[in-house]
Design an enzyme around this catalytic site. Structure first.
Site, PDB file in Angstrom:
ATOM      1  N   GLU A   1     -73.802  -1.474  23.890  1.00 45.52           N
ATOM      2  CA  GLU A   1     -73.163  -2.742  23.294  1.00 45.52           C
ATOM      3  C   GLU A   1     -73.305  -3.785  24.135  1.00 45.52           C
ATOM      4  OE1 GLU A   1     -71.057  -2.565  20.720  1.00 45.52           O
ATOM      5  OE2 GLU A   1     -70.912  -0.712  20.284  1.00 45.52           O
TER       6      GLU A   1
ATOM      7  N   LYS B   1     -67.879   3.677  35.770  1.00 40.54           N
ATOM      8  CA  LYS B   1     -68.032   2.478  36.719  1.00 40.54           C
ATOM      9  C   LYS B   1     -67.808   1.200  36.121  1.00 40.54           C
ATOM     10  CE  LYS B   1     -70.998  -0.357  37.761  1.00 40.54           C
ATOM     11  NZ  LYS B   1     -70.218  -1.641  38.219  1.00 40.54           N
TER      12      LYS B   1
ATOM     13  N   CYS C   1     -68.040 -11.211  23.663  1.00 33.69           N
ATOM     14  CA  CYS C   1     -69.362 -10.746  23.257  1.00 33.69           C
ATOM     15  C   CYS C   1     -69.533 -11.401  21.721  1.00 33.69           C
ATOM     16  CB  CYS C   1     -69.611  -9.550  23.062  1.00 33.69           C
ATOM     17  SG  CYS C   1     -68.372  -8.429  22.433  1.00 33.69           S
TER      18      CYS C   1
ATOM     19  N   SER D   1     -74.752  -6.967  29.390  1.00 34.35           N
ATOM     20  CA  SER D   1     -75.538  -8.045  29.062  1.00 34.35           C
ATOM     21  C   SER D   1     -76.761  -7.446  28.306  1.00 34.35           C
ATOM     22  CB  SER D   1     -75.968  -8.633  30.232  1.00 34.35           C
ATOM     23  OG  SER D   1     -76.537  -8.035  30.986  1.00 34.35           O
ATOM     24  N   THR D   2     -77.717  -8.005  27.691  1.00 33.99           N
ATOM     25  CA  THR D   2     -78.722  -7.250  26.927  1.00 33.99           C
ATOM     26  C   THR D   2     -79.957  -7.159  28.156  1.00 33.99           C
ATOM     27  OG1 THR D   2     -78.171  -8.588  24.863  1.00 33.99           O
ATOM     28  CG2 THR D   2     -80.564  -8.053  25.321  1.00 33.99           C
TER      29      THR D   2
ATOM     30  N   GLU E   1     -76.665 -16.707  24.666  1.00 36.19           N
ATOM     31  CA  GLU E   1     -75.426 -16.410  24.840  1.00 36.19           C
ATOM     32  C   GLU E   1     -74.747 -17.464  26.111  1.00 36.19           C
ATOM     33  OE1 GLU E   1     -74.415 -12.624  26.436  1.00 36.19           O
ATOM     34  OE2 GLU E   1     -72.557 -12.262  24.970  1.00 36.19           O
TER      35      GLU E   1
HETATM   36  P1  NAD Z   1     -73.547  -7.266  33.141  1.00 40.11           P
HETATM   37  O1  NAD Z   1     -74.651  -6.627  32.344  1.00 40.11           O
HETATM   38  O2  NAD Z   1     -73.820  -7.872  33.996  1.00 40.11           O
HETATM   39  O3  NAD Z   1     -72.664  -6.140  33.732  1.00 40.11           O
HETATM   40  C1  NAD Z   1     -71.927  -5.156  33.070  1.00 40.11           C
HETATM   41  C2  NAD Z   1     -71.919  -3.748  33.725  1.00 40.11           C
HETATM   42  O4  NAD Z   1     -73.142  -3.203  34.101  1.00 40.11           O
HETATM   43  C3  NAD Z   1     -71.052  -4.013  35.070  1.00 40.11           C
HETATM   44  O5  NAD Z   1     -70.239  -2.893  35.358  1.00 40.11           O
HETATM   45  C4  NAD Z   1     -72.198  -4.253  36.306  1.00 40.11           C
HETATM   46  O6  NAD Z   1     -72.072  -3.725  37.534  1.00 40.11           O
HETATM   47  C5  NAD Z   1     -73.314  -3.123  35.508  1.00 40.11           C
HETATM   48  N1  NAD Z   1     -74.607  -3.187  35.845  1.00 40.11           N
HETATM   49  C6  NAD Z   1     -75.272  -4.210  36.341  1.00 40.11           C
HETATM   50  N2  NAD Z   1     -76.535  -3.940  36.898  1.00 40.11           N
HETATM   51  C7  NAD Z   1     -76.757  -2.626  36.630  1.00 40.11           C
HETATM   52  C8  NAD Z   1     -77.684  -1.748  36.702  1.00 40.11           C
HETATM   53  N3  NAD Z   1     -78.730  -2.110  37.183  1.00 40.11           N
HETATM   54  N4  NAD Z   1     -77.485  -0.447  36.507  1.00 40.11           N
HETATM   55  C9  NAD Z   1     -76.222   0.048  35.811  1.00 40.11           C
HETATM   56  N5  NAD Z   1     -75.303  -0.932  35.713  1.00 40.11           N
HETATM   57  C10 NAD Z   1     -75.384  -2.196  36.197  1.00 40.11           C
HETATM   58  O7  NAD Z   1     -72.497  -7.824  32.235  1.00 40.11           O
HETATM   59  P2  NAD Z   1     -71.029  -8.511  32.402  1.00 40.11           P
HETATM   60  O8  NAD Z   1     -71.526  -9.840  32.862  1.00 40.11           O
HETATM   61  O9  NAD Z   1     -70.373  -7.803  33.168  1.00 40.11           O
HETATM   62  O10 NAD Z   1     -70.511  -8.812  30.968  1.00 40.11           O
HETATM   63  C11 NAD Z   1     -70.913  -9.845  30.083  1.00 40.11           C
HETATM   64  C12 NAD Z   1     -71.924  -9.330  29.091  1.00 40.11           C
HETATM   65  O11 NAD Z   1     -71.345  -8.331  28.433  1.00 40.11           O
HETATM   66  C13 NAD Z   1     -72.188 -10.479  28.041  1.00 40.11           C
HETATM   67  O12 NAD Z   1     -73.395 -10.295  27.486  1.00 40.11           O
HETATM   68  C14 NAD Z   1     -71.435  -9.814  26.740  1.00 40.11           C
HETATM   69  O13 NAD Z   1     -71.965 -10.106  25.309  1.00 40.11           O
HETATM   70  C15 NAD Z   1     -71.479  -8.415  26.854  1.00 40.11           C
HETATM   71  N6  NAD Z   1     -70.563  -7.673  26.158  1.00 40.11           N
HETATM   72  C16 NAD Z   1     -70.584  -7.015  25.220  1.00 40.11           C
HETATM   73  C17 NAD Z   1     -69.862  -6.430  24.371  1.00 40.11           C
HETATM   74  C18 NAD Z   1     -70.100  -5.598  23.098  1.00 40.11           C
HETATM   75  O14 NAD Z   1     -69.254  -4.803  22.685  1.00 40.11           O
HETATM   76  N7  NAD Z   1     -71.326  -5.698  22.454  1.00 40.11           N
HETATM   77  C19 NAD Z   1     -68.411  -6.413  24.603  1.00 40.11           C
HETATM   78  C20 NAD Z   1     -68.271  -7.134  25.717  1.00 40.11           C
HETATM   79  C21 NAD Z   1     -69.114  -7.804  26.708  1.00 40.11           C
END
Ligand code: NAD
Length: 499
Positions: free
Chosen positions: A268, A192, A302, A246-247, A399
Site C-alpha cells: 500500500e 514493525k 496517502c 512510500s513507493t 507526493e
Molecule cells: P516509509 O516508506 O518511509 O516507511 C514506512 C515503514 O517502512 C516504516 O515502518 C519504516 O521504518 C519502514 N522501512 C523503511 N525502510 C525500510 C526497509 N529498507 N525495509 C523495511 N522496512 C523499511 O513511509 P512513511 O514516511 O512512514 O509513510 C509515508 C508514506 O506512506 C507515504 O508515501 C504514504 O503515501 C504512504 N502511505 C500509504 C498508504 C496506503 O494505504 N496506500 C497509507 C498510509 C501511508
C-alpha cells in the site's frame, strides 16, 4: 524487564493517564532489545522528547520470527479452529473499544493528531477487528467434481509467519487493518511499526495479551526501517510481508522478496490523487470537502485530495472560497477544542514539505495561501495553496505529504482525464459533479483503486482499499484482504479403481 512511559493528560478534551510499555513484545513477554539501543519519541507539537522505546534490530527480529513460527505450529494456524480465532478477535475488539480514549490520546500525542480524529480512527479499528472476527470461521474453500469417481476440494490455508510494516500517519488503524485479517485467517505476526510513532502498537500488544491470544501469535518490534524492517523483509521464515509506506521502500521490499525466499508481498504505497471539480458541481460542497481532504492531518494522508483540477468557468470562484477556508483553519495542539489542524509529524517531514513549497514558487506556481511555518514551537506549516500549476511541475508530479493543495484549470472532460491519469500513482480519485452519467463515466476512466464522487476519502471495513499502478499491489479491508493472507490448496480425492 523493559520500562514504561506514563503520561498524564489534563486537557479540555481528555483527562486521564496513559501507561505504555516501551520494550519489545516477543512471545507474550516484554523484553529489552538485544543491543539495548533505544529510539527517541518526539512530540510534534513541541518538538521535545516524550520518551524512548527499545530499538529492535536483526537479532530481535530473528527471535520474534522464531517465536511466531513456534506459535504457528503449536497453538495457532491449523491448530486453532476459525471460531476460536474469531472469539479472541471479538474480545480484542471489545478491549480496544473499552480503551478508545487512551489509545486515541496516545496516538494524538505521538503523531500530532487531533484527539477527535484519533478517537474516530480507533473506533474504526474496533469495527475492522469485529468485521474480521466474523470472517474467521467463514473463509472456507469449495468442492469441485472432476469425474464420476473423483472430486477435489480447496482449503484456504494461512501462510505462516507474516511480517507487517506500517507508516507513521495512521499507525494504529493501519496496523489493525493488517493484524485483523492476518489473525482471522490463522497467521502469526511480527509487526514493525514506524520508528517515528511507535507508541500505539505497544498499547495494542498489551491488549492482545489481555485478550488471551497464545504467546508468540503476535509480536511487536519497534525499530528503524534500515535495521529491523530490512531484517524482517529478508528473513527466510517469513512467508509474507504486508507493507504500507512510500513507493520508494515498497520497491525495495519487492526486490528483497525476490532475492530471498520469494515471500508474498502486499504493498500500500504513495498517492498523488486527482480531484476533478466540474462546472456543475455544488461549489460550496466541493470547497468544504477539499478543505478537509487537503488539510486533514496536515495532508499526511496517502489518499489526500490535493491535486485539484477545476473547470475554467468556476476556477476563480473556487479559488476564492478555498483560500478563505484554508486561511480560517486554526492550528494548534490536537487536545485543544479550538484547534482544527495539528503539526507535521517531524522536523524531517516539515523540511521535506518546505522543499516542495520552495520548488512550487521557483517553478512559477501562484502561491495563494500559507507557504510558511506557523509561529511558535513544533512542526506546524500553514495550510498552503498553489494555483495555476502546470503538469510538469514537481508539486504536481510528486507526493508532497503535507498541507499543500495544488490547483490547475481545465476546459474539457477529455483534457482533464488525460491530466488526472498522467501520473505514476493510482491510489484514489475524486469527482465533483451533479451529473450522474458524468460521475459514473469519469469514475470508470480514472486509473485509481478508489474513486469518490462528491466527497473525499473514507474507508469502511467491508470496502476494499488499495492502489493501481505504483500506488501498490493487493487490497486491504473487505473480503479481498482475506486472499492476501491465505494460500489455496487443492486436494484431489479418487473414489474409483480405474487409472
Ligand atoms: P516509509 O516508506 O518511509 O516507511 C514506512 C515503514 O517502512 C516504516 O515502518 C519504516 O521504518 C519502514 N522501512 C523503511 N525502510 C525500510 C526497509 N529498507 N525495509 C523495511 N522496512 C523499511 O513511509 P512513511 O514516511 O512512514 O509513510 C509515508 C508514506 O506512506 C507515504 O508515501 C504514504 O503515501 C504512504 N502511505 C500509504 C498508504 C496506503 O494505504 N496506500 C497509507 C498510509 C501511508
Amino acid at each position: 524487564m523493559s520500562s514504561t512511559f506514563t503520561h498524564q493528560f489534563d486537557t479540555a478534551l481528555f483527562k486521564g493517564t496513559i501507561t505504555v510499555n516501551t520494550g519489545l513484545f516477543i512471545d507474550g513477554q516484554w523484553v529489552d532489545s538485544v543491543s539495548k539501543e533505544t529510539i527517541d519519541v518526539i512530540n510534534p507539537v513541541t518538538g521535545k522528547k516524550l520518551t524512548q522505546v527499545a530499538a529492535g534490530d536483526a537479532n530481535d527480529i530473528d527471535i520474534a520470527v522464531k517465536a511466531a513460527s513456534r506459535a504457528f505450529k503449536t497453538s495457532w494456524g491449523l491448530k486453532t479452529p476459525g471460531h476460536q480465532r474469531g472469539r479472541l478477535l471479538y474480545i480484542l475488539a471489545d478491549l480496544i473499544e473499552k480503551n478508545v480514549d487512551a489509545i486515541a490520546a496516545t496516538e494524538a500525542l505521538d503523531a500530532g493528531k487531533r484527539f477527535a480524529h484519533a478517537q474516530r480512527e480507533v473506533q474504526g479499528s474496533v469495527d475492522v477487528v469485529r468485521y474480521y472476527a466474523g470472517w474467521a470461521d467463514k473463509n472456507h474453500g469449495k468442492t469441485m467434481e472432476t469425474s464420476e469417481e473423483k472430486f477435489a476440494y480447496t482449503r484456504h490455508e494461512p501462510i505462516g509467519v507474516v511480517g507487517l510494516i506500517v507508516p507513521w500517519n495512521f499507525p494504529f488503524s493501519i496496523a489493525t487493518w493488517k493484524i485483523a485479517p492476518a489473525l482471522a485467517t490463522g497467521n502469526t505476526i511480527v509487526l514493525k511499526q514506524s520508528e517515528v510513532t511507535p507508541l500505539s502498537a505497544l498499547l495494542l500488544a498489551a491488549l492482545v495479551k489481555e485478550a488471551g491470544f497464545p504467546d508468540g501469535v503476535f509480536n511487536v518490534i519497534p525499530g528503524y526501517g534500515s535495521t529491523a524492517g530490512q531484517a524482517l523483509i529478508e528473513h527466510q521464515a517469513v512467508g509474507k510481508v504486508s507493507f504500507t509506506g512510500s513507493t520508494f521502500v515498497g520497491r525495495k521490499i519487492m526486490e528483497t522478496a525476490s532475492k530471498t525466499n520469494l515471500k508474498r508481498v502486499t504493498l500500500e504505497l504513495g498517492g498523488k490523487n486527482p480531484v476533478i471539480v466540474f462546472d456543475d458541481a455544488d461549489l460550496d460542497q466541493a470547497v468544504k470537502w477539499m478543505t478537509f481532504g487537503t488539510f486533514f492531518h496536515s495532508g499526511q494522508v496517502c489518499a489526500a485530495s490535493s491535486r485539484i483540477y477545476v473547470h475554467e468557468k468556476v476556477y476563480d470562484a473556487f479559488l476564492e472560497r478555498f483560500v478563505v477556508a484554508a486561511n480560517s483553519i486554526r492550528q494548534g495542539d490536537g487536545f485543544r477544542e479550538d484547534a482544527d489542524q495539528g503539526p507535521l509529524v517531524s522536523q524531517t517531514q516539515l523540511d521535506r514539505v518546505l522543499g516542495y513549497v520552495e520548488s512550487g514558487k521557483q517553478e512559477g506556481a501562484r502561491l495563494l495561501a500559507g507557504g510558511t511555518r506557523s509561529e511558535g514551537t513544533g512542526f506546524f506549516l500553514k495550510p498552503t495553496i498553489f494555483a495555476d500549476a502546470r503538469p510538469d511541475m514537481k508539486i504536481v508530479r510528486e507526493e508532497i505529504f503535507g498541507p499543500v493543495g495544488v490547483v490547475s484549470k481545465f476546459k474539457t472532460e477529455e483534457e482533464v482525464l488525460e491530466l488526472a491519469n498522467d501520473t505514476q500513482y493510482g491510489l484514489a480519485g475524486y469527482v465533483f459533479t451533479q451529473n450522474l452519467n458524468r460521475a459514473i463515466r469519469v469514475s470508470s476512466t480514472l486509473e485509481a483503486g478508489s474513486v469518490f464522487v462528491n466527497s473525499t476519502a473514507a474507508t469502511a471495513p467491508q470496502v476494499p482499499f488499495g492502489g493501481f499502478k505504483q500506488s501498490g499491489q493487493g487490497k486491504e479491508l473487505s473480503e479481498y484482504a482475506l486472499e492476501a493472507f491465505t494460500q489455496v490448496k487443492a486436494v484431489h480425492i479418487n473414489l474409483g479403481m480405474t487409472l
